[in-house]
Design an enzyme around this catalytic site. Sequence first.
Site, short mmCIF file in Angstrom:
data_model
loop_
_atom_site.label_atom_id
_atom_site.label_comp_id
_atom_site.label_asym_id
_atom_site.label_seq_id
_atom_site.Cartn_x
_atom_site.Cartn_y
_atom_site.Cartn_z
N GLY A 1 0.83 -1.21 0.00
CA GLY A 1 0.00 0.00 0.00
C GLY A 1 0.86 1.25 0.00
N GLY B 1 -4.03 -2.16 -2.36
CA GLY B 1 -2.63 -1.87 -2.67
C GLY B 1 -2.28 -2.25 -4.09
N TYR C 1 -14.73 1.64 10.02
CA TYR C 1 -13.29 1.93 10.10
C TYR C 1 -12.94 2.40 11.51
CZ TYR C 1 -8.84 4.26 8.74
OH TYR C 1 -7.53 4.66 8.62
N LYS D 1 -10.70 0.40 14.35
CA LYS D 1 -9.43 0.95 14.83
C LYS D 1 -9.46 1.15 16.35
CE LYS D 1 -7.02 1.51 10.96
NZ LYS D 1 -5.71 0.91 10.72
#
Length: 329
Positions: free
Chosen positions: A13, A39, A148, A152
């Site tokens: 990535g 990526g 997301y 996290k």
Amino acid sequence: MAKQRVLITGGAGFLGSHLCDRFLKEGFHVIAMDNLITGDLRNIEHLFKNADFEFYHHDVSTFVHIPGELHYILHFASPASPIDYLKIPIQTLKVSSLGTHNLLGLARSKKARILVASTSEVYGDPLVHPQTEEYYGNVNPIGPRGVYDEAKRFQEAITMAYHTYHNLETRIIRIFNTYGPRMRLNDGRVLPAFIGQALRGEDLTVFGDGSQTRSFCYVDDEVDGIFRLLMSDYHLPVNIGNPDEITIGDFAEEIVKLTGTKQKVVYKPLPQDDPKQRQPNITKAKELLGWSPKVSRAEGLKITYEYFKSLPQEVLFQRDHKDFQRYVR
Ligand code: NAD
Ligand code: UDP
């Protein structure tokens, strides 16, 4: 003496590939692992001739096996652009939860030190400004960014638990918006979006009224902060980002000047839960790591623009070269 071995997940990535370069330069044996969902092998193809570089094509949300010794793990695998994680929400949740669990287990079995890539998104749409590490955040768990942000936040929680209950050597970095060469031109993040639009002769799309702010850090500075944190003895989260804050409206004007585009800035609806302001407080990074950013936005943008200009025309006009469906399970 044998070289120290480091595993970098998300190694193909944007950030991961720059980390591979840096660790090879520092004299490490680098193992990059990536499933290529967001990526691109082109980011690391210059490294395949290096005997100290290995690449494993693997999804880290499933069991991770690395033969031999391992001294360090950097967990950077995760979609990072709001457009990407909206398209692949379940993979996003899995890579920072199941993936992090797998890598913590691997670190434990290898007695390796692990650094996990967290994000300013753990602060959500912040009510404290600038954001210090002590701020707990203002996150909507069920909004579009929840997949997301909450993954996290879980990643930080499980990393701290492994530190506390298994005495694992852990590091948590909270990365603020970082940019530079090798970002995917069509990943929807604001900088490649604006530069891509300028290069294709399209209008620049500002979301909302453009008054929301971000603070952009050049990739070399970010990588240096990551390296210093990994080598430090500090296990609590540290913000690494450039505090030079700008509104998205002014940023669009900077890109217009940089590229000389004759196109207009047009306004589109603001996505749900788009943070209104974001600026890192980097006191901890300064005091603990002796780190502060060195590259100004003007310098960093110039280098990044040159990179995007050098891409083949077909990449410029591909709406998105990622076939996410291939990976959906
Ligand atoms: P990127 O999309 O360029 O890189 C992520 C890499 O992870 C890609 O190569 C992708 O193929 C790989 N990946 C995703 N899921 C995987 C899986 N299950 N198994 C193996 N590989 C997988 O994004 P980036 O900007 O380089 O972000 C890297 C990390 O840094 C992410 O964890 C992201 O959350 C974090 N981060 C980045 C920024 C930023 O501004 N760039 C800000 C905050 C946090
Ligand atoms: N943005 C924009 N136009 C675009 C893409 C993004 O105005 O074409 C805005 C977006 O709404 C956000 C900011 O730019 O306020 C940064 O967006 P990005 O997707 O880069 O990352 P974020 O910091 O929101 O995760």
